[in-house]
Design a protein around this motif. Structure first.
Motif, PDB file in Angstrom:
ATOM      1  N   ARG A 367      39.998  28.660 -27.087  1.00  0.00           N
ATOM      2  CA  ARG A 367      39.945  30.120 -27.132  1.00  0.00           C
ATOM      3  C   ARG A 367      38.699  30.661 -27.817  1.00  0.00           C
ATOM      4  NH1 ARG A 367      45.553  30.653 -30.134  1.00  0.00           N
ATOM      5  NH2 ARG A 367      44.537  28.893 -31.179  1.00  0.00           N
ATOM      6  N   LYS A 368      37.973  29.797 -28.512  1.00  0.00           N
ATOM      7  CA  LYS A 368      36.793  30.256 -29.236  1.00  0.00           C
ATOM      8  C   LYS A 368      35.811  29.099 -29.372  1.00  0.00           C
ATOM      9  CE  LYS A 368      35.369  32.801 -33.378  1.00  0.00           C
ATOM     10  NZ  LYS A 368      35.813  33.406 -34.642  1.00  0.00           N
ATOM     11  N   GLY A 369      34.521  29.381 -29.203  1.00  0.00           N
ATOM     12  CA  GLY A 369      33.525  28.319 -29.279  1.00  0.00           C
ATOM     13  C   GLY A 369      33.552  27.469 -28.013  1.00  0.00           C
ATOM     14  N   ASP A 370      33.236  26.177 -28.174  1.00  0.00           N
ATOM     15  CA  ASP A 370      33.215  25.291 -27.006  1.00  0.00           C
ATOM     16  C   ASP A 370      34.346  24.281 -27.079  1.00  0.00           C
ATOM     17  OD1 ASP A 370      32.013  23.877 -29.148  1.00  0.00           O
ATOM     18  OD2 ASP A 370      30.983  22.549 -27.764  1.00  0.00           O
ATOM     19  N   MET A 371      34.617  23.667 -25.945  1.00  0.00           N
ATOM     20  CA  MET A 371      35.720  22.712 -25.827  1.00  0.00           C
ATOM     21  C   MET A 371      35.241  21.454 -25.116  1.00  0.00           C
ATOM     22  SD  MET A 371      39.134  23.019 -23.501  1.00  0.00           S
ATOM     23  CE  MET A 371      40.286  21.649 -23.368  1.00  0.00           C
ATOM     24  N   HIS A 372      35.738  20.295 -25.571  1.00  0.00           N
ATOM     25  CA  HIS A 372      35.537  19.040 -24.863  1.00  0.00           C
ATOM     26  C   HIS A 372      36.810  18.738 -24.093  1.00  0.00           C
ATOM     27  CE1 HIS A 372      31.970  17.349 -27.417  1.00  0.00           C
ATOM     28  NE2 HIS A 372      31.779  18.585 -27.004  1.00  0.00           N
ATOM     29  N   GLY A 373      36.686  18.715 -22.770  1.00  0.00           N
ATOM     30  CA  GLY A 373      37.858  18.698 -21.904  1.00  0.00           C
ATOM     31  C   GLY A 373      38.370  17.322 -21.562  1.00  0.00           C
ATOM     32  N   GLU A 383      44.187  25.171 -22.613  1.00  0.00           N
ATOM     33  CA  GLU A 383      42.998  24.525 -22.039  1.00  0.00           C
ATOM     34  C   GLU A 383      42.683  24.959 -20.605  1.00  0.00           C
ATOM     35  OE1 GLU A 383      43.021  22.075 -19.486  1.00  0.00           O
ATOM     36  OE2 GLU A 383      45.188  22.010 -19.236  1.00  0.00           O
ATOM     37  N   LYS A 384      43.562  25.704 -19.959  1.00  0.00           N
ATOM     38  CA  LYS A 384      43.297  26.072 -18.570  1.00  0.00           C
ATOM     39  C   LYS A 384      42.136  27.042 -18.425  1.00  0.00           C
ATOM     40  CE  LYS A 384      47.261  25.217 -15.644  1.00  0.00           C
ATOM     41  NZ  LYS A 384      48.158  25.815 -14.630  1.00  0.00           N
ATOM     42  N   TYR A 385      41.939  27.910 -19.415  1.00  0.00           N
ATOM     43  CA  TYR A 385      40.884  28.919 -19.328  1.00  0.00           C
ATOM     44  C   TYR A 385      40.075  28.934 -20.626  1.00  0.00           C
ATOM     45  CZ  TYR A 385      43.491  30.503 -15.269  1.00  0.00           C
ATOM     46  OH  TYR A 385      44.128  30.558 -14.058  1.00  0.00           O
ATOM     47  N   PRO A 386      39.267  27.909 -20.854  1.00  0.00           N
ATOM     48  CA  PRO A 386      38.500  27.849 -22.107  1.00  0.00           C
ATOM     49  C   PRO A 386      37.349  28.842 -22.094  1.00  0.00           C
ATOM     50  CG  PRO A 386      37.850  26.065 -20.663  1.00  0.00           C
ATOM     51  CD  PRO A 386      38.985  26.762 -19.977  1.00  0.00           C
ATOM     52  N   TYR A 476      39.184  22.404 -11.675  1.00  0.00           N
ATOM     53  CA  TYR A 476      38.794  23.027 -12.951  1.00  0.00           C
ATOM     54  C   TYR A 476      37.680  24.041 -12.742  1.00  0.00           C
ATOM     55  CZ  TYR A 476      41.479  20.675 -16.548  1.00  0.00           C
ATOM     56  OH  TYR A 476      42.480  20.283 -17.366  1.00  0.00           O
ATOM     57  N   GLY A 477      36.646  23.625 -12.017  1.00  0.00           N
ATOM     58  CA  GLY A 477      35.483  24.487 -11.862  1.00  0.00           C
ATOM     59  C   GLY A 477      35.817  25.791 -11.173  1.00  0.00           C
ATOM     60  N   GLU A 478      36.592  25.713 -10.099  1.00  0.00           N
ATOM     61  CA  GLU A 478      36.942  26.931  -9.377  1.00  0.00           C
ATOM     62  C   GLU A 478      37.821  27.842 -10.225  1.00  0.00           C
ATOM     63  OE1 GLU A 478      36.684  25.131  -4.827  1.00  0.00           O
ATOM     64  OE2 GLU A 478      38.641  25.654  -5.684  1.00  0.00           O
ATOM     65  N   ARG A 479      38.742  27.256 -10.971  1.00  0.00           N
ATOM     66  CA  ARG A 479      39.641  28.073 -11.787  1.00  0.00           C
ATOM     67  C   ARG A 479      38.893  28.813 -12.889  1.00  0.00           C
ATOM     68  NH1 ARG A 479      43.298  24.412 -13.340  1.00  0.00           N
ATOM     69  NH2 ARG A 479      42.448  24.006 -15.394  1.00  0.00           N
ATOM     70  N   ILE A 480      38.015  28.105 -13.609  1.00  0.00           N
ATOM     71  CA  ILE A 480      37.349  28.772 -14.725  1.00  0.00           C
ATOM     72  C   ILE A 480      36.284  29.752 -14.242  1.00  0.00           C
ATOM     73  CG2 ILE A 480      37.822  26.855 -16.285  1.00  0.00           C
ATOM     74  CD1 ILE A 480      34.956  25.945 -15.994  1.00  0.00           C
ATOM     75  N   LYS A 481      35.733  29.549 -13.048  1.00  0.00           N
ATOM     76  CA  LYS A 481      34.783  30.528 -12.514  1.00  0.00           C
ATOM     77  C   LYS A 481      35.503  31.803 -12.080  1.00  0.00           C
ATOM     78  CE  LYS A 481      30.853  29.549 -10.613  1.00  0.00           C
ATOM     79  NZ  LYS A 481      29.778  29.125  -9.687  1.00  0.00           N
ATOM     80  N   ARG A 482      36.741  31.661 -11.558  1.00  0.00           N
ATOM     81  CA  ARG A 482      37.524  32.846 -11.183  1.00  0.00           C
ATOM     82  C   ARG A 482      37.929  33.649 -12.410  1.00  0.00           C
ATOM     83  NH1 ARG A 482      40.427  29.159  -7.654  1.00  0.00           N
ATOM     84  NH2 ARG A 482      42.020  28.957  -9.253  1.00  0.00           N
ATOM     85  N   LYS A 484      41.080  34.365 -15.422  1.00  0.00           N
ATOM     86  CA  LYS A 484      42.538  34.449 -15.466  1.00  0.00           C
ATOM     87  C   LYS A 484      43.017  35.851 -15.089  1.00  0.00           C
ATOM     88  CE  LYS A 484      46.424  33.712 -18.618  1.00  0.00           C
ATOM     89  NZ  LYS A 484      46.800  33.406 -20.015  1.00  0.00           N
ATOM     90  N   GLY A 485      43.836  35.924 -14.048  1.00  0.00           N
ATOM     91  CA  GLY A 485      44.467  37.184 -13.696  1.00  0.00           C
ATOM     92  C   GLY A 485      43.558  38.135 -12.945  1.00  0.00           C
ATOM     93  N   LYS A 486      44.165  39.045 -12.192  1.00  0.00           N
ATOM     94  CA  LYS A 486      43.394  39.974 -11.379  1.00  0.00           C
ATOM     95  C   LYS A 486      42.684  41.022 -12.222  1.00  0.00           C
ATOM     96  CE  LYS A 486      46.521  39.564  -7.411  1.00  0.00           C
ATOM     97  NZ  LYS A 486      47.416  40.286  -6.485  1.00  0.00           N
TER      98      LYS A 486
END
Length: 715
Positions: A367-373, A383-386, A476-482, A484-486
């Motif tokens: 939720r904040k900073g960077d994440m190692h997935g 982790e779904k929307y870092p 993962y890539g497609e989800r985080i580029k979209r 979360k939510g409309k």
């Protein structure tokens, strides 16, 4: 390893000289090293010597490990009689709106002679025209420090790749006396303004930039020596995969200035780290002095590069301490505070990030900073929307032609009777000889292999693992580029894949194997990182989303269809005009009006501009691959100019293109590969290979039919 050894040998020079190096074993040194009692068992032994930590483990290389020692870079004999220019560094503050730059050139050196001399600074435009020059007098012997302050107008701005050009200005600083140049140093600079927001939001020249790229690890673990041609090819393949950022991982080794020069020219943003990796580090005065020397040297040497936008204290140091030493004092915390002070002094315009990952309520908080997935190993909430992925990974073997080269014995390569099966947690997917090349790929690191058919040949096992790896990166890539939510704004500010390359021949995470051969995941990531993208979001129902990373809005006609593979026909299709605003993602439509269809169907979406040119397309499935009845598609190959024209009679899943030249299968670079194709589509693909005439083969993943084309380059 991170700081050059420099020694005055004036008093040792004779008529005939021999430079002789003595090396002690670093392994023996560490075995005999006496640790302080309070650090014993807490700090890894490899952290007591300033040498790449991967030299003491098989993480990036062969088993058990390989620890080279020697001279990895050039040896220079420097002679000074009148003066010495020790170093110069550049700071610039750019006003991108007015196209002006304030430049500071800091110089340091020593003047030995009694006669007068001069220090001269010059600035040249990208085409070599001199636009500023200034000289300062050196009238007395001793150390000197000088500064040049200029304001330059009408500058050409430097941009990351895909956003503009990469014009580079030349700064020359020289020592002169009586009209003779004694020594000169040259640096290239690009004028750009970086602005930082919270949670990895960046603007360059006022342009919002999301970071899509990968982690760059040492290019060759066998020698540690720099290979210009190999490295340049590696970075070019990164750019061709739509990457605009590379992270120079803190567990690796120093890259020479050539790499930063390449990044400047190609427009690749560089996240560069100080050399600390996974665990705590000794922080006694002796070590702190050494760390500071390293930091000053690295920052002074590389921070002027336009590509460098961030310095980071190290890799997974704080996260490891939190996992292993929760609630206890973190040994080495002051190291990273010291690095902050060095950056404030020497490169105040650049962002310093204490460690990766960092931020939030725990060090790997999405939720904040960077994440190692590494979510296939660790459970990580949210982790779904870092906010930002600085490492995202799965494991798969390299392509068949490379792996066969790494394991030449056919009996070892695929033992008689071997089947890749898992009936309990401890079962491995790979034959024993493959396991010797692994970097820790327990079967669950290869997930979602469980969605694919079981493998009974090496070709099938490589396909399954690579397809699973590619599918994971696609999802993962497609989800985080979209996002979360409309109604919510795009949340994730970028993703860096772990990792771009392999340091040794191995089975691990590289998008490119040791021979720089790209597999399925490379092309999956390339498609994910395209600036304009269409994707399917399948949760409660099927949504179609568009993503536009460009500043300009993109408009055109969207076609969506449901295709029955078994009947080889379109069951449902609709077209609509859409517009994708710049720097945003948008819900476009859904399939609610066609609510039910067989799970064996293919989903297809294609966006064309007003002139009918395809901007992007995508394919997806509502069922896992092992439950799908893929047809025995026949591929048609033709040559048109220097392009390959590809068609199919039925839906073709995961078409692999390969090349063959008199027995050689390596070195063919296709514009796209491992792609799906509908019978109503035509694809045009370019191929790069050193020779003008060769064979190209194509086969769909579940087809027995292989098509061959004899290719002759027209130009």
């Amino acid at each position: 390893m991170y700081y050059p050894f420099r020694c005055d040998i004036t008093d040792r020079i004779k008529e005939n000289n021999c430079l002789l190096f003595y090396f002690k074993s670093p392994v023996t040194y560490l075995e005999n090293y006496e640790e302080p009692k309070e650090w014993k068992g807490v700090i890894p032994k490899s952290h007591y010597i300033r040498k790449a930590t991967h030299d003491y483990a098989d993480f990036l290389g062969i088993k058990p490990y390989f620890c080279p020692v020697g001279v990895f870079d050039s040896v220079e004999l420097l002679e000074y009689s009148t003066g010495c220019l020790q170093q110069f560094r550049i700071e610039n503050d750019v006003n991108w709106k007015n196209r002006t730059a304030d430049i500071k050139i800091h110089t340091e050196g020593e003047w030995f002679a009694d006669k007068c001399g001069q220090i001269c600074a010059s600035l040249l435009t990208p085409d070599g025209t001199m636009i500023r020059q200034e000289k300062k007098e050196l009238s007395a012997s001793g150390k000197f420090a000088g500064e040049f302050n200029w304001m330059v107008e009408d500058i050409e701005l430097w941009w990351p790749v895909g956003y503009g050009g990469q014009p580079l200005y030349t700064v020359i600083v020289s020592l002169e006396t009586e009209g003779i140049c004694l020594e000169s140093q040259i640096k290239k600079v690009g004028f750009r303004k970086i602005q930082y927001g919270d949670n990895f939001r960046f603007w360059i020249n006022g342009e919002k930039i999301r970071l899509w790229g990968a982690n760059l690890v040492p290019v060759d673990g066998i020698t540690h020596c720099f290979n210009q041609e190999r490295t340049e090819k590696l970075l070019r393949l990164a750019v061709e995969a739509n990457m605009n950022c590379l992270r120079l991982w803190g567990g690796g080794e120093p890259f020479p200035e050539d790499v930063y020069d390449m990044a400047d020219r190609m427009g690749i943003l560089i996240w560069t780290e100080f050399f600390h990796n996974y665990g705590m580090f000794p922080d006694s005065q002796e070590f702190m002095i050494l760390y500071e020397k390293e930091a000053r040297y690295l920052v002074e040497k590389f921070s002027h590069h336009a590509a460098v936008f961030l310095w980071c204290g190290g890799n997974e140091c704080q996260m490891t301490a939190e996992l292993l030493q929760s609630g206890k004092r973190y040994i080495g915390e002051k190291i990273f505070h010291m690095y902050s002070d060095v950056l404030k002094e020497l490169a105040p315009d650049l962002l310093y990030y204490e460690n990766s990952p960092s931020g939030g309520e725990f060090y790997n908080d999405p939720r904040k900073g960077d994440m190692h997935g590494w979510n296939n190993i660790w459970y990580v909430p949210y982790e779904k929307y870092p906010v930002f992925f600085s490492e995202n990974s799965r494991v798969s073997p390299p392509v068949y032609r490379s792996l066969k080269k790494y394991i030449p014995d056919s009996n070892e390569f695929w033992p008689e009777g071997f089947l890749s099966r898992r009936t309990r947690f401890s079962d491995e997917l790979f034959p024993p000889a493959w396991m010797k090349l692994t970097g820790g790929p327990e079967s669950y690191r290869c997930s979602p292999v469980e969605e694919f058919y079981d493998a009974d040949t090496p070709e099938k096992l490589i396909y399954v693992c690579q397809a699973a790896h590619a599918l994971s990166m696609k999802r993962y890539g497609e989800r985080i580029k979209r996002g979360k939510g409309k109604e919510e704004k795009i949340k994730c500010q970028g993703e860096l894949i772990w990792k771009l390359n392999d340091t040794w021949p191995q089975i691990y995470c590289g998008l490119l194997d040791y021979d720089l051969e790209p597999g399925q995941t490379y092309f999956a990531v390339k498609r994910v990182f395209e600036k304009v993208q269409i994707s399917f979001n399948m949760e409660e129902h099927i949504e179609i989303w568009g993503v536009n990373d460009l500043r300009e809005a993109q408009s055109g006609v969207l076609t969506v269809c449901v295709f029955n593979m078994e009947e080889n026909r379109i069951l449902y299709q609709k077209e609509m005009e859409v517009e994708l605003p710049g720097k945003d993602s948008r819900f476009l439509t859904d399939l609610d009006e066609y609510p039910m269809f067989l799970r064996t169907c293919v989903l297809y979406a294609c966006l064309k501009d007003r002139n009918g040119i395809i901007l992007c397309r995508n394919y997806d499935f509502v069922e896992i691959e092992r439950n799908l009845p893929y047809p025995d598609a026949v591929i048609c190959l033709e040559q048109e100019g220097d392009e390959i024209i590809i068609k199919t009679d039925k839906f073709a899943h995961n078409i692999e293109l390969s090349g063959l030249d008199d027995g050689n299968e390596m070195g063919f670079v296709f514009e796209d590969n491992y792609f799906n194709l509908m019978p109503f589509e035509t694809r045009k693909i370019k191929v790069r290979y050193e020779k003008k005439e060769f064979d190209i083969m194509a086969r769909s993943a579940y087809s027995a039919q292989e098509t061959k084309l004899h290719y002759k380059r027209r130009k």
